[in-house]
Design a protein around this motif. Sequence first.
Motif, mmCIF file in Angstrom:
data_model
loop_
_atom_site.group_PDB
_atom_site.id
_atom_site.type_symbol
_atom_site.label_atom_id
_atom_site.label_comp_id
_atom_site.label_asym_id
_atom_site.label_seq_id
_atom_site.Cartn_x
_atom_site.Cartn_y
_atom_site.Cartn_z
ATOM 1 N N UNK A 231 -119.435 -14.077 -53.535
ATOM 2 C CA UNK A 231 -120.274 -13.466 -52.500
ATOM 3 C C UNK A 231 -121.694 -14.015 -52.568
ATOM 4 N N UNK A 232 -122.207 -14.236 -53.786
ATOM 5 C CA UNK A 232 -123.554 -14.794 -53.953
ATOM 6 C C UNK A 232 -123.614 -16.223 -53.421
ATOM 7 N N UNK A 233 -122.566 -17.011 -53.698
ATOM 8 C CA UNK A 233 -122.529 -18.383 -53.181
ATOM 9 C C UNK A 233 -122.478 -18.390 -51.653
ATOM 10 N N UNK A 234 -121.670 -17.514 -51.065
ATOM 11 C CA UNK A 234 -121.586 -17.441 -49.608
ATOM 12 C C UNK A 234 -122.923 -17.003 -49.007
ATOM 13 N N UNK A 235 -123.592 -16.059 -49.654
ATOM 14 C CA UNK A 235 -124.899 -15.607 -49.160
ATOM 15 C C UNK A 235 -125.914 -16.746 -49.220
ATOM 16 N N UNK A 236 -125.895 -17.502 -50.339
ATOM 17 C CA UNK A 236 -126.812 -18.625 -50.471
ATOM 18 C C UNK A 236 -126.544 -19.691 -49.417
ATOM 19 N N UNK A 237 -125.258 -19.935 -49.130
ATOM 20 C CA UNK A 237 -124.915 -20.922 -48.104
ATOM 21 C C UNK A 237 -125.376 -20.463 -46.719
ATOM 22 N N UNK A 238 -125.226 -19.168 -46.433
ATOM 23 C CA UNK A 238 -125.685 -18.650 -45.137
ATOM 24 C C UNK A 238 -127.199 -18.765 -45.019
ATOM 25 N N UNK A 239 -127.900 -18.407 -46.084
ATOM 26 C CA UNK A 239 -129.357 -18.519 -46.046
ATOM 27 C C UNK A 239 -129.797 -19.964 -45.866
ATOM 28 N N UNK A 240 -129.093 -20.885 -46.524
ATOM 29 C CA UNK A 240 -129.425 -22.299 -46.388
ATOM 30 C C UNK A 240 -129.193 -22.767 -44.962
ATOM 31 N N UNK A 241 -128.059 -22.353 -44.388
ATOM 32 C CA UNK A 241 -127.757 -22.747 -43.014
ATOM 33 C C UNK A 241 -128.782 -22.178 -42.043
ATOM 34 N N UNK A 242 -129.154 -20.907 -42.242
ATOM 35 C CA UNK A 242 -130.162 -20.293 -41.373
ATOM 36 C C UNK A 242 -131.510 -20.988 -41.510
ATOM 37 N N UNK A 243 -131.866 -21.339 -42.753
ATOM 38 C CA UNK A 243 -133.141 -22.019 -42.980
ATOM 39 C C UNK A 243 -133.157 -23.392 -42.320
ATOM 40 N N UNK A 244 -132.023 -24.134 -42.454
ATOM 41 C CA UNK A 244 -131.938 -25.445 -41.829
ATOM 42 C C UNK A 244 -131.985 -25.330 -40.311
ATOM 43 N N UNK A 245 -131.363 -24.270 -39.792
ATOM 44 C CA UNK A 245 -131.389 -24.073 -38.339
ATOM 45 C C UNK A 245 -132.796 -23.786 -37.861
#
Length: 267
Positions: A231-245
């Motif tokens: 869950x932590x890895x998925x959250x980090x990936x979502x935050x990264x994707x949102x930041x890149x967006x």
Amino acid sequence: MTSLDKPTEDTQDTEADDARAVTEAALFEAFGGVRGMVETVLPGLLFVTIFTLNNDLHMSAIAALAVSLVLVVVRLAMKDTIKHAFGGVFGVAFGVVFAMMTDNAKNFYLPGMLYTLGLAMAYIVTSLAGVPLIGLILGPVFKENLSWRTRNPGRKKAYTKASYAWGLILLGKSAILFPLYWWADTEQLGWVLVTLKIPPFLLAVWLTWVFLAKAPAPIDVFAEMEAAEKAEEERAEREKAEREAREGGAAVEPAVDSTHSGRHRKG
């Protein structure tokens, strides 16, 4: 009973069977199974057999230690766990050294008897303290670690009962052996000790199985940790994707504004 009730009962029965199977497998792993029992009995049996035949302390001791080492080598050759066989080597080695130093064959059994008595007290004292020893032993095997202490009171109760059972059974065994140590000869003590190796152990394991089979299922803390990490890895990936967006949008926006401004000036 309706037709809708039966599948629920079948599911519960299946879950209960699975829980019992898991408990049996865990106990088998923790206590070594049939092979572990053989490794526990064989050195002492060889010692008392040879000593009964020729009263030779040195030959009996060397034979017992040698077979213990062979059992460890066999485990290593098969790339199997050596904890039971290795523990047997230490126990036999202490007995051999003690018997040789005192020149008394009966003392070959004394370290093991003292260990049994100490273990009995450990089971009882830890149960009284609220951290039953059998729970500390089996917790990692069931992948629940110490979660049973605070999160699973039903299992804590079962572990406490099982620890008391182990303690009382081992105390009973000690109550038989220590008087024989003082009053009986080496052969009598040895054969009684070999005879008492397996039955008390099987009784304690069976009672442990009975208590745990009726207890709630263990909480798999390893699975919980893996789920939390995922869950932590998925959250980090979502935050990264949102930041890149957001960064991508910020990079495009000035270009659009500049073009718009240029057209405005031309106008």
